[in-house]
Each structure stands twice: as structure tokens, then as C-alpha cells.
Design a protein around this motif. Structure first.
Motif, PDB file in Angstrom:
ATOM      1  N   THR A   1      57.675   9.947  10.627  1.00 55.20           N
ATOM      2  CA  THR A   1      58.062   8.749  11.092  1.00 55.20           C
ATOM      3  C   THR A   1      57.186   7.548  12.392  1.00 55.20           C
ATOM      4  O   THR A   1      56.394   7.130  12.052  1.00 55.20           O
ATOM      5  CB  THR A   1      59.346   7.608  11.100  1.00 55.20           C
ATOM      6  OG1 THR A   1      60.321   7.921  10.226  1.00 55.20           O
ATOM      7  CG2 THR A   1      59.212   6.615  11.216  1.00 55.20           C
TER       8      THR A   1
ATOM      9  N   VAL B   1      64.266   3.379  10.514  1.00 55.19           N
ATOM     10  CA  VAL B   1      63.059   2.959  10.567  1.00 55.19           C
ATOM     11  C   VAL B   1      62.902   1.385  11.857  1.00 55.19           C
ATOM     12  O   VAL B   1      62.548   1.725  12.585  1.00 55.19           O
ATOM     13  CB  VAL B   1      61.545   2.203   9.750  1.00 55.19           C
ATOM     14  CG1 VAL B   1      61.020   1.780   9.537  1.00 55.19           C
ATOM     15  CG2 VAL B   1      61.722   3.863   9.063  1.00 55.19           C
TER      16      VAL B   1
ATOM     17  N   ILE C   1      59.174   6.980   3.535  1.00 55.94           N
ATOM     18  CA  ILE C   1      59.023   5.819   5.397  1.00 55.94           C
ATOM     19  C   ILE C   1      57.387   5.774   4.933  1.00 55.94           C
ATOM     20  O   ILE C   1      57.905   4.579   5.701  1.00 55.94           O
ATOM     21  CB  ILE C   1      58.908   7.421   5.910  1.00 55.94           C
ATOM     22  CG1 ILE C   1      59.924   8.312   6.338  1.00 55.94           C
ATOM     23  CG2 ILE C   1      58.264   7.525   6.946  1.00 55.94           C
ATOM     24  CD1 ILE C   1      59.811   9.863   6.523  1.00 55.94           C
TER      25      ILE C   1
ATOM     26  N   LEU D   1      57.734   1.732   6.857  1.00 50.80           N
ATOM     27  CA  LEU D   1      56.581   1.348   7.940  1.00 50.80           C
ATOM     28  C   LEU D   1      55.415   0.716   7.206  1.00 50.80           C
ATOM     29  O   LEU D   1      54.435  -0.127   7.643  1.00 50.80           O
ATOM     30  CB  LEU D   1      55.894   2.699   8.006  1.00 50.80           C
ATOM     31  CG  LEU D   1      57.295   3.606   9.661  1.00 50.80           C
ATOM     32  CD1 LEU D   1      56.094   5.190   9.322  1.00 50.80           C
ATOM     33  CD2 LEU D   1      57.462   3.166  10.708  1.00 50.80           C
TER      34      LEU D   1
END
Length: 335
Positions: free
Chosen positions: A197, A326, A276, A280
Motif C-alpha cells: 500500500t 487503506v 489495494i 487506492l
């Protein structure tokens, strides 16, 4: 007054979440940590800083490999339950000395302190890495696990043997917990979920072992904590079913047990990376590398015993867990 619960490694990833849960449940907690620089100490300090405002929490900086300091801790407090999570982590071999100091000498000092302090139950962190070269899946506590492929795994297996000997010699009830690839908010920066991440968010390359064809039983930290707090209340007793002619590693004539705590649902690392990326909104810059020494291709926890004995098994999906991580990452790093 109820005796406080001791949590070692309280500034660590799992320890921090365990302390938070115990405080929320109304317990008094003494938390200790040595703040070793294995990863960014400021993250450990931030976790600890979130705990110190609680009036039922007492935090101390303490190195458990210091035998006298550990004895002093148990002389100052009367503990009935101890959750020992302090350890030198990491399956990739670098310097053996911290593993010996923390995971062997520190654990021996803890066993001695619990023995003389007449602790009613010692719950300690083992690891799924003790299964080492085993190929039979899912990994079961009833299988022999005597072929570690990392020094870290060897120290964790040694912890299980040391705790069993104290249970046998001195009647110290002890429960070892084999954690499987724990992740979540306030996680360790060296672990895949955090590491990937952070790199993807900053536009840096990520190293992907075996083209991402590696499977892990990713287990969300809240599920790990739930297993811990339930097992703390389940003090092991000698099992009359144990057969010396056909010994079962999962049970014992001494008050000692080991349990897997894992999701029982392995996910490919490629799928983790995709989750991820989606969370993101950025694509990863991948570099394929060989599987590092000390790593295995796949892990999977058999949680039959855990579910039977405490009525619980981890169930948080990787998709949901990554979203939560996240969201925390963005807030913590201002990303």
C-alpha cells in the motif's frame, strides 16, 4: 480489586489492538514494550500514545530479556493473566542475536516470572511459520511441525516446547497461538499489505515474489484479537485422552494447548495487489523476484479446534479488511 492483565509487546501491532479491546471490555491493563527499532519506532510510539490516556492502562518501557527488570515487574504487580506478544518478528534472516535475546531469553524470563508469580494463565504468541516445510494443507495443530525453515520459526517452536515443559514441570497453564499473516490498521510496515500500500501510494515499485503466485491466509487483526480474548478465559487443563503411545501434538497430559488463528481461506498475492490498487485508485509498478529463503508458497489454517473450543473463527474477508486498512493508511499518512 480485579488483578490487571499484563500485555507484553503493547506498542506492537497485535498488542496495541489487544490492549484497546481489553480496555474497552473494562479491564485494567499493564502494557510493556521495549520499542526496538526493527521498524519505525514512531509508529510504535503513536500506538502507545493512544493507550496512555486511559486511566485503567499503565504503560512501561521494559526489555524482557532483562531478567531482573522482568522480576521487578511481577513484584510490583499481581498478575493472574498474561498475554505475551513481545517478540523479534520476521522470517527473513538478518541478525540472529535479537531473535535469541527476545524470543528465547525474553520468553524464558517470562516463564520464570509467571511460575513464581503464580499466574493462572499464560497466553503467548506462536506463529504459523512453525509449520515450516510441511506441505499438507490446511495446517493443523494435530500435525507434527518439527521442520522450521526460518530462525524466527525455530524460536517460536522453541517457545511452544518451553511453555509445555513449564506446564508439565510446574503446572503453569499456557496456551500458544499460531497466528496466520495478520494485517489491518496500525499494522507492521514490513508486512505485505502495508508495504505494498505504501509503495503503490507513493508511486514506487513493489517486489512481487514468484509472480504473485503465493497464497496466504490473510487474517484481519480484529479477528485475531477476538480469538485471543476468548482463549484467555479458557484455561487449559491436562487432557486424559492423551496417549503416550500415539502422541497427538494438539493435546497434552499437561495444562498446555496450541491453537491456529487464521482465516482458513488463502488468497493469492496477485488478488491482494488488485484489491489495494482498487482501494487506492492507482496501479502497482511490479518487479518480479524469486521467493525469498524462509518463505513458503501457501499457508492455510485449520481452525476446527478454535471453533469447537471458543465458538469463534475468523471471517473478515480480504476485500473488507483491505478497505479498512487503506482508509486508516490515508488518515495516518495524510495520503
Amino acid at each position: 480489586m480485579t488483578a490487571p492483565i499484563l500485555v507484553t509487546g503493547a506498542a506492537g501491532f497485535i498488542g496495541y489492538h489487544v490492549v484497546q479491546r481489553l480496555l474497552a471490555d473494562g479491564h485494567q491493563v499493564v502494557g510493556v514494550d521495549s520499542f526496538t527499532p526493527y521498524y519505525d519506532v514512531s509508529l510504535k510510539e503513536a500506538r502507545f500514545g493512544n493507550l496512555t490516556p486511559h486511566n485503567t492502562f499503565l504503560g512501561e518501557s521494559l526489555d524482557l530479556s532483562d531478567a531482573q527488570a522482568t522480576r521487578d515487574l511481577f513484584q510490583h504487580h499481581r498478575f493472574e493473566k498474561v498475554i505475551h506478544l513481545a517478540a523479534q518478528p520476521g522470517v527473513r534472516f538478518v541478525d540472529p542475536q535479537p531473535y535469541a535475546a527476545s524470543n528465547l531469553m525474553g520468553f524464558m524470563n517470562m516463564l520464570e516470572a509467571c511460575r513464581h508469580g503464580e499466574v493462572r494463565h499464560l497466553v503467548y504468541a506462536s506463529s504459523s511459520s512453525v509449520y515450516g516445510a510441511n506441505r499438507k494443507l490446511p495446517f493443523s495443530e494435530h500435525d507434527i511441525a518439527d521442520h522450521p525453515i526460518s530462525l524466527y520459526a525455530a524460536t517460536k517452536k522453541a517457545n511452544e516446547m518451553m511453555a509445555h515443559s513449564y506446564a508439565s514441570l510446574f503446572g503453569l497453564p499456557a496456551t500458544g497461538l499460531r497466528f496466520f499473516t495478520v494485517y489491518g490498521p496500525w499494522g507492521r510496515p514490513d508486512m505485505a499489505v502495508y508495504k505494498f500500500t505504501h509503495a503503490i501510494a507513493e508511486g514506487r515499485e513493489i517486489q512481487v515474489a514468484n509472480a504473485g503466485q503465493v497464497w496466504r491466509d490473510f487474517t484481519y487483526v480484529d479477528d485475531i484479537v477476538e480469538g485471543i480474548v476468548r482463549l484467555v478465559e479458557r484455561v487449559p487443563v491436562p487432557d486424559p485422552a492423551w496417549n503416550a503411545d500415539l502422541p497427538d501434538p494438539a493435546i497434552s497430559p499437561a495444562p498446555h494447548r496450541v491453537y491456529n488463528i487464521g482465516n482458513d481461506s488463502p488468497e493469492e498475492v496477485n488478488d491482494l495487489i488488485a484489491l489495494i490498487e482498487n482501494a487506492l485508485g492507482k496501479k502497482a509498478k511490479r518487479v518480479d523476484v524469486p521467493l525469498p529463503p524462509g518463505d513458503v508458497l501457501e499457508t492455510r489454517a485449520d481452525v476446527t479446534d478454535l471453533r469447537r473450543d471458543v465458538g469463534f473463527a475468523p471471517s473478515t474477508t480480504l476485500e473488507e479488511g483491505v478497505k479498512r486498512f487503506v482508509a486508516w493508511y490515508r488518515g495516518y499518512h495524510g495520503a
